[in-house]
Design a protein around this motif. Sequence first.
Motif, PDB file in Angstrom:
ATOM      1  N   TYR A   1      -6.907  -4.690 -10.310  1.00 19.16           N
ATOM      2  CA  TYR A   1      -6.563  -5.608  -9.293  1.00 19.16           C
ATOM      3  C   TYR A   1      -6.960  -6.809  -9.507  1.00 19.16           C
ATOM      4  O   TYR A   1      -8.198  -7.640 -10.634  1.00 19.16           O
ATOM      5  CB  TYR A   1      -8.076  -4.956  -7.841  1.00 19.16           C
ATOM      6  N   ALA A  35     -12.079 -10.259  -1.412  1.00 11.45           N
ATOM      7  CA  ALA A  35     -13.086  -9.729  -1.165  1.00 11.45           C
ATOM      8  C   ALA A  35     -13.737  -8.050  -2.073  1.00 11.45           C
ATOM      9  O   ALA A  35     -12.370  -7.628  -2.158  1.00 11.45           O
ATOM     10  CB  ALA A  35     -13.473  -9.493   0.627  1.00 11.45           C
ATOM     11  N   VAL A  36     -14.749  -8.359  -2.055  1.00 10.03           N
ATOM     12  CA  VAL A  36     -15.475  -7.036  -2.708  1.00 10.03           C
ATOM     13  C   VAL A  36     -14.254  -5.671  -2.176  1.00 10.03           C
ATOM     14  O   VAL A  36     -14.227  -4.415  -2.363  1.00 10.03           O
ATOM     15  CB  VAL A  36     -16.252  -6.238  -2.613  1.00 10.03           C
ATOM     16  N   ARG A  37     -14.361  -5.686  -0.600  1.00  9.58           N
ATOM     17  CA  ARG A  37     -13.316  -4.799   0.169  1.00  9.58           C
ATOM     18  C   ARG A  37     -12.357  -4.578  -0.080  1.00  9.58           C
ATOM     19  O   ARG A  37     -11.702  -2.780  -0.203  1.00  9.58           O
ATOM     20  CB  ARG A  37     -14.098  -5.008   1.566  1.00  9.58           C
ATOM     21  N   ASP A  38     -11.833  -5.651  -0.128  1.00  9.15           N
ATOM     22  CA  ASP A  38     -10.584  -5.827  -0.691  1.00  9.15           C
ATOM     23  C   ASP A  38     -10.332  -5.254  -1.816  1.00  9.15           C
ATOM     24  O   ASP A  38      -8.914  -3.868  -1.870  1.00  9.15           O
ATOM     25  CB  ASP A  38      -9.877  -7.098  -0.420  1.00  9.15           C
ATOM     26  N   ARG A  39     -11.219  -5.027  -2.840  1.00 11.36           N
ATOM     27  CA  ARG A  39     -10.398  -4.712  -3.962  1.00 11.36           C
ATOM     28  C   ARG A  39     -11.190  -3.131  -4.295  1.00 11.36           C
ATOM     29  O   ARG A  39      -9.791  -2.101  -4.967  1.00 11.36           O
ATOM     30  CB  ARG A  39     -11.495  -5.535  -4.947  1.00 11.36           C
ATOM     31  N   VAL A  40     -11.653  -2.524  -3.291  1.00 12.56           N
ATOM     32  CA  VAL A  40     -12.037  -1.438  -3.331  1.00 12.56           C
ATOM     33  C   VAL A  40     -11.562  -0.586  -2.476  1.00 12.56           C
ATOM     34  O   VAL A  40     -10.710   0.627  -3.364  1.00 12.56           O
ATOM     35  CB  VAL A  40     -13.549  -1.249  -2.735  1.00 12.56           C
ATOM     36  N   ALA A  41     -10.634  -1.189  -1.554  1.00 12.65           N
ATOM     37  CA  ALA A  41      -9.287  -0.328  -1.250  1.00 12.65           C
ATOM     38  C   ALA A  41      -8.425   0.103  -2.013  1.00 12.65           C
ATOM     39  O   ALA A  41      -7.670   0.881  -1.780  1.00 12.65           O
ATOM     40  CB  ALA A  41      -8.957  -1.673   0.366  1.00 12.65           C
ATOM     41  N   SER A  71      -8.799   2.102  -4.269  1.00  9.13           N
ATOM     42  CA  SER A  71      -8.998   3.254  -3.573  1.00  9.13           C
ATOM     43  C   SER A  71      -7.491   4.420  -3.706  1.00  9.13           C
ATOM     44  O   SER A  71      -7.260   5.522  -3.640  1.00  9.13           O
ATOM     45  CB  SER A  71      -9.548   3.925  -2.663  1.00  9.13           C
ATOM     46  N   ASP A  79       0.572  -1.243  -0.028  1.00  7.93           N
ATOM     47  CA  ASP A  79      -0.025  -0.617   0.072  1.00  7.93           C
ATOM     48  C   ASP A  79       0.725   1.001   0.043  1.00  7.93           C
ATOM     49  O   ASP A  79       0.462   1.802  -0.635  1.00  7.93           O
ATOM     50  CB  ASP A  79      -1.227   0.271   1.440  1.00  7.93           C
TER      51      ASP A  79
END
Length: 218
Positions: free
Chosen positions: A98, A83-89, A92, A60
């Motif tokens: 990704y 997970a979707v939240r990991d891809r979004v993070a 971002s 990161d």
Amino acid sequence: MRILVVEDETILADGIAEWLRREAFAVDVAYDGDAALERLGVNDYDVLILDRDLPVVHGDDVCRAVVESDATTRILMLTAAAAVRDRVAGLSLGADDYLAKPFAFVELSARVHALARRARPAAPPVLSRSGVTLDPARREVWRDGQPITLANKEFALLAELLRAEGTVVSAEYLLEKVWDENIDPFTNVLRVTMMKLRRKLGEPSPVETVPGAGYRVV
């Protein structure tokens, strides 16, 4: 095209690098985030393949450093977290794409080709000039409709010349984009590869030498 692969699993990192080299990319490898930042500070990469969970410096933080530097490098982030939240993070943070592990090398390659096209001013998927046509994704070359078989470095060299759209490309730039960091700057490998490329393209040669400046496709 110059690519940096950053992955702490050495077998996977070396496997990705070998796969992409077969597709005529110039590839450097780093196994931790600190080594990645060092290479990014020295070389101009078109695409960064970045594992997110890196030792020494987290992926990161590497991603943030690239984004904050305003480099044109495109970032493909790799992670075991799907997970979707990991891809979004990840996106971002500034990553351009990704890919969750495990992945197929053919999909990785397709994504790298797509990002590479976006790493510079927009270029068509198929490059063409002076009767020479090159398809980077299919790794095919034709001259006046006749197929030509090129070695990996010959293919990469021709691709860089065609992307320049007739402008002069320096020898230093070609060495940086077609070969990796292990290349000897005093080697004659560029001259030898250019000679082989011209021979395969046939006469009259579409590649012109500009004394003291470099090469171009006329």
